[in-house]
Design an enzyme around this catalytic site. Structure first.
Site, PDB file in Angstrom:
ATOM      1  N   LYS A 106      90.307  69.042  57.868  1.00 22.05           N
ATOM      2  CA  LYS A 106      90.882  68.320  57.477  1.00 22.05           C
ATOM      3  C   LYS A 106      91.997  67.649  58.532  1.00 22.05           C
ATOM      4  O   LYS A 106      92.006  66.395  58.399  1.00 22.05           O
ATOM      5  CB  LYS A 106      90.702  67.816  56.096  1.00 22.05           C
ATOM      6  CG  LYS A 106      91.246  67.176  55.517  1.00 22.05           C
ATOM      7  CD  LYS A 106      91.459  67.046  54.339  1.00 22.05           C
ATOM      8  CE  LYS A 106      92.219  65.865  53.198  1.00 22.05           C
ATOM      9  NZ  LYS A 106      91.882  66.520  51.951  1.00 22.05           N
ATOM     10  N   ASP A 125     101.355  67.379  44.643  1.00 25.36           N
ATOM     11  CA  ASP A 125     100.192  67.990  44.609  1.00 25.36           C
ATOM     12  C   ASP A 125     100.600  69.776  45.845  1.00 25.36           C
ATOM     13  O   ASP A 125     100.972  69.244  47.122  1.00 25.36           O
ATOM     14  CB  ASP A 125      99.485  67.500  45.887  1.00 25.36           C
ATOM     15  CG  ASP A 125      97.991  67.731  45.415  1.00 25.36           C
ATOM     16  OD1 ASP A 125      98.256  69.225  46.259  1.00 25.36           O
ATOM     17  OD2 ASP A 125      96.667  67.255  46.474  1.00 25.36           O
ATOM     18  N   ASP A 161      86.080  65.044  46.718  1.00 23.34           N
ATOM     19  CA  ASP A 161      87.066  65.584  46.997  1.00 23.34           C
ATOM     20  C   ASP A 161      86.886  66.371  48.245  1.00 23.34           C
ATOM     21  O   ASP A 161      86.268  67.880  48.410  1.00 23.34           O
ATOM     22  CB  ASP A 161      87.971  66.483  46.300  1.00 23.34           C
ATOM     23  CG  ASP A 161      89.071  66.807  46.676  1.00 23.34           C
ATOM     24  OD1 ASP A 161      89.941  67.487  47.708  1.00 23.34           O
ATOM     25  OD2 ASP A 161      89.689  67.899  45.449  1.00 23.34           O
ATOM     26  N   GLU A 187      93.860  60.218  46.424  1.00 19.08           N
ATOM     27  CA  GLU A 187      93.766  62.214  46.062  1.00 19.08           C
ATOM     28  C   GLU A 187      94.926  61.483  44.891  1.00 19.08           C
ATOM     29  O   GLU A 187      94.883  61.505  43.778  1.00 19.08           O
ATOM     30  CB  GLU A 187      93.891  63.065  46.850  1.00 19.08           C
ATOM     31  CG  GLU A 187      93.145  63.390  47.557  1.00 19.08           C
ATOM     32  CD  GLU A 187      93.566  64.129  49.434  1.00 19.08           C
ATOM     33  OE1 GLU A 187      94.597  64.710  49.042  1.00 19.08           O
ATOM     34  OE2 GLU A 187      92.668  64.700  49.838  1.00 19.08           O
TER      35      GLU A 187
END
Ligand code: AMP
Length: 621
Positions: A82, A204, A20, A182
């Protein structure tokens, strides 16, 4: 060709790690012994901060140590990489305003960061993070160094962002077997691919971002129907609401110090600590100390107060859910499963609002910080040729329960329940004004706790004094996919709670499990009697105390024969409860006591009815 490819993947000696690669933290997992395992450094937090520090000389530092330089060296400490993967300057103007490091563009329109006179692309920086994650993972793998990885990316990542992730892995010397979404990974961790078809919402809420994805499952294959979210909404914003409360009181006192970055960082950490405590307890102390300034400040914050502060933020996440549902063309009740991801989903108000929104309980059994890496490991296992059968058949081999008053066991999670699973049961107090309850957690099939395996004990104190049987204590048994059992007991009126974590299968061999099962078959009859006996004796105790409590008042209003009969029945029941071992005798004594108390019950009912009718005319009744 296809066969050859499959054959290479199918080498069990060469497992595939799941990674992850997160905006704030990254972590790895591997599938072993039928389930995914997080690869964490010994006794440490499993997550590696996705932060890189470039010292003036020497190699870059990645992870926890790098994060410590965040305030002292802001220009050479890189985070949130990211957000820049596969993007050009024009795409990320807003994000760039928030990072304190210099950025430029290559001639191909790609971003690069300038550090100590050298340039680095986001791919190169992500490669450094991946190398660190891979290193830490391999340290836990006794010399095996799997180079093949599955990496997760947000569902909304476009081709350029996915390609940038692949390139980063390549630079790190890793072989990307697959990039997966994800939310798909989180669903895999919960085994939702085992469902033939259905619809899943993955909510999330991390530290700085919020994503919601609506997925469909068809024959075990996931398809993204819609995604929505807010790239600048997360736990940090929840912390900020508490920081604001503190600043309002502190500003007049501290003046300009309130603008100092170290002061603000300290306050933010104190706020986060208070927030985390409020996920566990109904109230918490928001405590902030600056020793150099001789400043000590604290405030009691109740969960209700915190929930009122963060309600608008939670509503914003639900607005995004609404948009995603509209884009998917679905009504909320079309969702079959809800999966929670990200540390901020531990906030009880978040869980509650999500449940209210979708009208279903979300999955919370797995650690929301680890669930994506776990799912990536599951995908890696499948790609390496493994099957999911083991995971499917993963059940708890022995029942888990509590010792009840009198020594019997109350089984809460039954043997052969598929894991992960959770079960809640209500209990009450046995004595008047009892302010604490002891819990003894046991494992096994025998009916008496003394014949089961003891797993641990805990105490719940702080129950307000009330008559026996009035307190409502809800006990939740949560068994996660790693076989870790968390038992939480909560008194409903005050929210006081206690919890304990145990590993039921730790130190148990298959043979011992077999022996325990055999013993329960061998002793089935006597166990049944023993349990019945224990429960009858507890019941007699409760009846005797309830009767005694009312007899002082009622004695004069009952006729002497009834009183004598009752006294005798109480004495006989008490004798039976104290020493009798024959179930039939104890059962008879209990039934006798019940019969003898009937006139008293009638008298009391009469009193209650009279009270209720006082002052009312007949036609009002
Ligand atoms: P993630 O980005 O998924 O690692 O989530 C990190 C966020 O989760 C941070 O804002 C943490 O403060 C928050 N968090 C972690 N544990 C808890 C907790 N028990 N209650 C509330 N927030 C938490």
């Amino acid at each position: 060709m296809a066969f050859l490819e499959l054959n290479v993947l199918n080498n069990p000696q060469d497992p595939i790690i799941g990674i992850d690669l997160g905006t704030t933290n990254s972590l790895a997992a591997i599938f072993r012994d039928g389930r995914p395992h997080i690869l964490r450094p010994h006794q440490q937090d499993s997550r590696i901060p996705s932060v890189i520090h470039f010292p003036k000389s020497g190699n870059p530092i990645v992870g926890r140590a790098a994060r410590e330089h965040a305030y002292s060296h802001p220009g050479t400490n890189l985070f949130s990489v990211k957000r820049f993967m596969g993007r050009g300057l024009a795409d990320v103007k807003g994000d760039l305003a928030e990072v304190p490091f210099p950025v430029s563009e290559t001639e191909h329109g790609l971003l690069q960061f300038d550090i100590h006179g050298k340039t680095y692309t986001p791919q190169e920086l992500s490669a450094l993070i991946l190398m660190r994650v891979h290193d830490v993972a391999c340290q836990q793998l006794d010399g095996i160094m799997p180079q093949r990885v599955v990496i997760t990316v947000p569902a909304y990542f476009d081709d350029a962002q996915r390609q940038a992730t692949r390139d980063a892995a390549k630079l790190a010397g890793l072989d990307v077997v697959r990039i997966i979404n994800e939310p798909t990974a989180a669903s895999l961790a919960y085994g939702l691919d085992q469902k033939k078809d259905g619809t899943v919402a993955v909510y999330d809420l991390g530290g700085g971002t919020f994503d919601v994805s609506i997925l469909s499952i068809e024959e075990g294959v996931f398809r993204v129907l819609a995604t929505s979210g807010d790239t600048h909404l997360g736990g940090d914003d929840l912390d900020r609401t508490l920081v604001e409360v503190a600043l309002e009181e502190l500003r007049p006192q501290v003046g300009e110090l309130a603008e100092d970055p170290a002061f603000q960082q300290g306050l933010r950490l104190a706020a986060e600590k208070c927030k985390i405590e409020l996920s566990r307890a109904p109230e918490a102390d928001f405590h902030f100390v600056v020793p150099e300034r001789n400043l000590t400040w604290h405030k009691h914050v109740s969960r209700e107060e915190f929930e009122a502060l963060v309600a608008p933020l939670i509503e914003r996440t639900l607005d995004a859910c609404r948009r995603a549902m509209a884009d998917a063309g679905l009504h909320n009740d079309a969702i079959d499963e809800i999966v929670l991801v990200g540390g901020s989903t531990r906030v009880p108000a978040v869980q509650r609002r999500v449940e209210e929104f979708f009208g279903k309980k979300p999955h919370t059994e797995l650690n929301p910080d680890e669930v994506v890496a776990m799912g990536a490991a599951v995908q890696g296992h499948i790609l390496a040729g493994g099957t999911r059968d083991i995971l499917l058949m993963d059940v708890t081999p022995l029942s888990l329960g509590l010792e009840t008053m009198g020594g019997a066991t109350a089984k809460i999670i039954l043997r052969n329940s598929p894991i992960p699973c959770q079960q809640t049961e209500g209990f009450t107090t046995y004595a008047d004004n009892q302010t604490g309850v002891d819990f003894h957690i046991v494992q096994g099939e025998r009916e008496l706790a003394a014949d089961c395996r003891s797993l641990g004990k805990m105490k719940l104190s702080g129950i307000p004094p009330m008559p026996a049987g009035m307190a409502r204590v809800m006990v939740r048994f949560q068994l996660d996919a790693n076989g870790v059992l968390i038992v939480t007991a909560k008194e409903e009126s005050t929210g006081t709670q206690a919890s304990i974590e145990v590993q039921p299968m730790h130190g148990l061999t298959d043979d011992q499990v077999e022996e325990m099962l055999q013993a329960s078959f061998d002793h089935a009859r006597e166990d049944f009697d023993a349990s019945l006996l224990a429960n009858l004796k507890t019941e007699i105790g409760t009846m005797v105390r309830a009767t005694a409590a009312h007899m002082d008042d009622a004695r004069d209003r009952l006729d002497p024969e009834t009183v004598a009969d009752l006294d005798e029945a109480i004495a006989a029941a008490q004798r039976a409860a104290d020493g009798e071992t024959d179930v039939k005798v104890v059962q008879r004594a209990r039934d006798e006591l019940e019969r003898a108390t009937l006139p008293l019950a009638a008298l009391l009912m009469d009193g209650v009815a009279k009270q209720a009718l006082t002052g009312k005319s007949l036609d009002e009744v």
